[in-house]
Structures are given as structure tokens and as C-alpha cells.
Design an enzyme around this catalytic site. Sequence first.
Site, PDB file in Angstrom:
ATOM      1  N   ASP A  38     -52.645  55.928 -13.332  1.00 20.86           N
ATOM      2  CA  ASP A  38     -52.400  56.906 -14.587  1.00 20.86           C
ATOM      3  C   ASP A  38     -52.534  58.159 -14.589  1.00 20.86           C
ATOM      4  O   ASP A  38     -53.221  58.746 -13.492  1.00 20.86           O
ATOM      5  CB  ASP A  38     -53.357  56.248 -15.582  1.00 20.86           C
ATOM      6  CG  ASP A  38     -52.967  56.497 -16.964  1.00 20.86           C
ATOM      7  OD1 ASP A  38     -51.744  56.732 -17.338  1.00 20.86           O
ATOM      8  OD2 ASP A  38     -53.939  56.687 -17.669  1.00 20.86           O
ATOM      9  N   ASN A  77     -45.638  49.388 -22.393  1.00 25.90           N
ATOM     10  CA  ASN A  77     -45.084  50.627 -22.065  1.00 25.90           C
ATOM     11  C   ASN A  77     -43.630  50.597 -22.666  1.00 25.90           C
ATOM     12  O   ASN A  77     -42.998  51.621 -22.408  1.00 25.90           O
ATOM     13  CB  ASN A  77     -45.039  50.967 -20.396  1.00 25.90           C
ATOM     14  CG  ASN A  77     -46.292  51.351 -19.873  1.00 25.90           C
ATOM     15  OD1 ASN A  77     -46.832  51.136 -18.734  1.00 25.90           O
ATOM     16  ND2 ASN A  77     -47.060  52.106 -20.870  1.00 25.90           N
TER      17      ASN A  77
HETATM   18  C1  IPE Z   1     -51.665  52.062 -18.159  1.00 32.26           C
HETATM   19  O1  IPE Z   1     -51.379  53.050 -18.401  1.00 32.26           O
HETATM   20  C2  IPE Z   1     -50.335  51.216 -17.451  1.00 32.26           C
HETATM   21  C3  IPE Z   1     -49.891  51.839 -16.305  1.00 32.26           C
HETATM   22  C4  IPE Z   1     -50.445  52.643 -15.490  1.00 32.26           C
HETATM   23  C5  IPE Z   1     -48.672  51.215 -15.969  1.00 32.26           C
HETATM   24  P1  IPE Z   1     -51.025  53.741 -19.995  1.00 32.26           P
HETATM   25  O2  IPE Z   1     -50.855  54.922 -19.817  1.00 32.26           O
HETATM   26  O3  IPE Z   1     -49.929  52.920 -20.139  1.00 32.26           O
HETATM   27  O4  IPE Z   1     -52.407  52.984 -20.643  1.00 32.26           O
HETATM   28  P2  IPE Z   1     -52.849  53.634 -22.138  1.00 32.26           P
HETATM   29  O5  IPE Z   1     -51.738  53.730 -23.189  1.00 32.26           O
HETATM   30  O6  IPE Z   1     -53.292  55.039 -21.953  1.00 32.26           O
HETATM   31  O7  IPE Z   1     -54.095  52.603 -22.346  1.00 32.26           O
HETATM   32  C1  IPE Z   2     -48.756  56.203 -15.630  1.00 29.21           C
HETATM   33  O1  IPE Z   2     -48.939  57.536 -16.033  1.00 29.21           O
HETATM   34  C2  IPE Z   2     -47.513  55.500 -15.316  1.00 29.21           C
HETATM   35  C3  IPE Z   2     -46.860  54.409 -16.159  1.00 29.21           C
HETATM   36  C4  IPE Z   2     -47.557  54.158 -17.294  1.00 29.21           C
HETATM   37  C5  IPE Z   2     -45.826  54.180 -15.892  1.00 29.21           C
HETATM   38  P1  IPE Z   2     -48.347  57.909 -17.575  1.00 29.21           P
HETATM   39  O2  IPE Z   2     -47.001  57.928 -17.798  1.00 29.21           O
HETATM   40  O3  IPE Z   2     -49.316  56.972 -18.504  1.00 29.21           O
HETATM   41  O4  IPE Z   2     -49.066  59.400 -17.602  1.00 29.21           O
HETATM   42  P2  IPE Z   2     -50.190  59.796 -18.746  1.00 29.21           P
HETATM   43  O5  IPE Z   2     -51.340  58.910 -18.995  1.00 29.21           O
HETATM   44  O6  IPE Z   2     -49.315  60.018 -20.072  1.00 29.21           O
HETATM   45  O7  IPE Z   2     -50.683  61.255 -18.343  1.00 29.21           O
HETATM   46 MG    MG Z   3     -51.110  56.806 -19.322  1.00 31.57          MG
END
Ligand code: IPE
Ligand code: IPE
Ligand code: MG
Length: 238
Positions: free
Chosen positions: A25, A73
Site C-alpha cells: 500500500d 479496488n
Molecule cells: C489494499 O489497499 C489493497 C491492495 C494493496 C491491493 P487499499 O488502498 O485498497 O486499502 P484501503 O482502501 O486503504 O483500505
Molecule cells: C496500493 O497503493 C496499490 C493498490 C491498491 C493497487 P494505493 O494505490 O492504494 O496507494 P495509496 O494507498 O492511495 O497511497
Molecule cells: Mg491504498
Amino acid sequence: MFGKKNKKQEVQVDDRLRHIAFIMDGNGRWAQKRGMPREFGHSHGGDTFKKIGRYCQKIGIKYMTVYAFSTENWKRPQKEIDTLMKLLDDYIEDAFREMYEDNVRVKFVGNLSVFPESVREKMAKIEKETEQKPFTLNIAINYGGREEIVHACNKLIKEGKESITEEDVSASIYTAGQPDPDLIVRTGGDIRTSNFLLWQSAYAEYYFTKTLWPDFSERDVDAAVAEFYSRKRRYGGV
Ligand code: IPE
Ligand code: IPE
Ligand code: MG
């Protein structure tokens, strides 16, 4: 030496740490901090994934799971989803197969039925070709822990089961046959599971770090591993 490193010896893990999982993340925030679109963070996150995968293999991990795309997502802007899917497709085309000198068994975990037939065929082909390799890399894609459990239950109903056991569920989830994760690492600073490996994580050790995924390094793996070995896993005992 476990969870420690000196000049001569690399960190090496043993059977207590067979499976490590990553909630990768912080890609979007990493890019935004640089005044760049979120997609820029995802492509750098892909590089980090390759680096960390190689390192985990080197230190003796046998199973690695990465959370690449959750069932939630799909709520993101279409442009970002398209970039993530393109990235996945690029990895399917070459990187997964070549990544770690052919020692990787690639497995896609999640509800794959949403992907086009052509993509599913490519995924199945890589899984088949790498089936005998010693280092298992699970790519969690369109993955949700609740979806996985419901999917497993429906599978058992279809098989005609009238009542089910924990063993039945464990044998019907996407990671069937693999040991549960010993250690789950989440980067990016949030302290939650976001629907990751709900069944498998019953006794996992969690490690949370504020480091954003594209900045995550081998030394951060060392720190997580050292923390893991300092924990006492009681499994409900004393
Ligand atoms: C969790 O991250 C999913 C992945 C890393 C693929 P998210 O960014 O989607 O999680 P939330 O929304 O902060 O809980
Ligand atoms: C995790 O990084 C990757 C996926 C969920 C695919 P994020 O895209 O959630 O990045 P932040 O949390 O918004 O910084
Ligand atoms: Mg994230």
C-alpha cells in the site's frame, strides 16, 4: 542467524517463517508527494515488487503472497484501474515467467472469472508451466477475503456437502495446499487488513510500517523479519 544481519551472513529464515504476505500500500501517495499522477506510483510499485520478491526468495522464504488488486479496488477511477490492468498484463506477458531465474511457481489467487477469457488462459498457462518450481508466488488479484470464504462454501455445497469442517474450508480456498502466512506486512501506514487473507491470517503475525510501498527495501524486509523472530507465537497456549 535469524532476523539479524552481519557483514558475512545474510538474513536467513527457517521453517518458522515459510510464508510472508505483503499488502503493498501507498503507491498513490508516493506519486502524489512527487506531484505525479497515482499511476506513476503503481509502475514504481511494480519495480519494488520484483526487488522484494527476489530478496524473499534469496533469504529462504518458500511462499510469498502479494495483494495486487482487491475486490474493492474497482471503486477507483477507470483510468487508474486501466493502468493497473495494463501493468498486470505486462507482468503476465513476461515478468512473472522470467522473474527469478525460473524458480518461481506463480499462482493467481482471487475471483478470476471477471477477467477476459484470453487473460485467464494466459494466467492458467503460467501456472501450469511453473507448477514444479520451489518458490511459490501468489498474486492476489480481484481478491477479497470474504469473497474467498463464500466462494469456498459454495464450492463445498456444489460438491454435495451438508455440513463442513475447518479442513474443508482450508482445502477449498484459493491458497489450498499452502501453509498459512506466518507474517503479513502492510506498508503505507494504515493499520487494517482491507479484506486480505481473512481465513488464512487467524494466527499470522502482523507488521505495519509507514514506509510507502515504492520506498520499501530489502532492509525493511530485514526489519520485519527481525521483528517476527522477536515475537512469541502462543497460538492460544501459554
Ligand atoms: C489494499 O489497499 C489493497 C491492495 C494493496 C491491493 P487499499 O488502498 O485498497 O486499502 P484501503 O482502501 O486503504 O483500505
Ligand atoms: C496500493 O497503493 C496499490 C493498490 C491498491 C493497487 P494505493 O494505490 O492504494 O496507494 P495509496 O494507498 O492511495 O497511497
Ligand atoms: Mg491504498
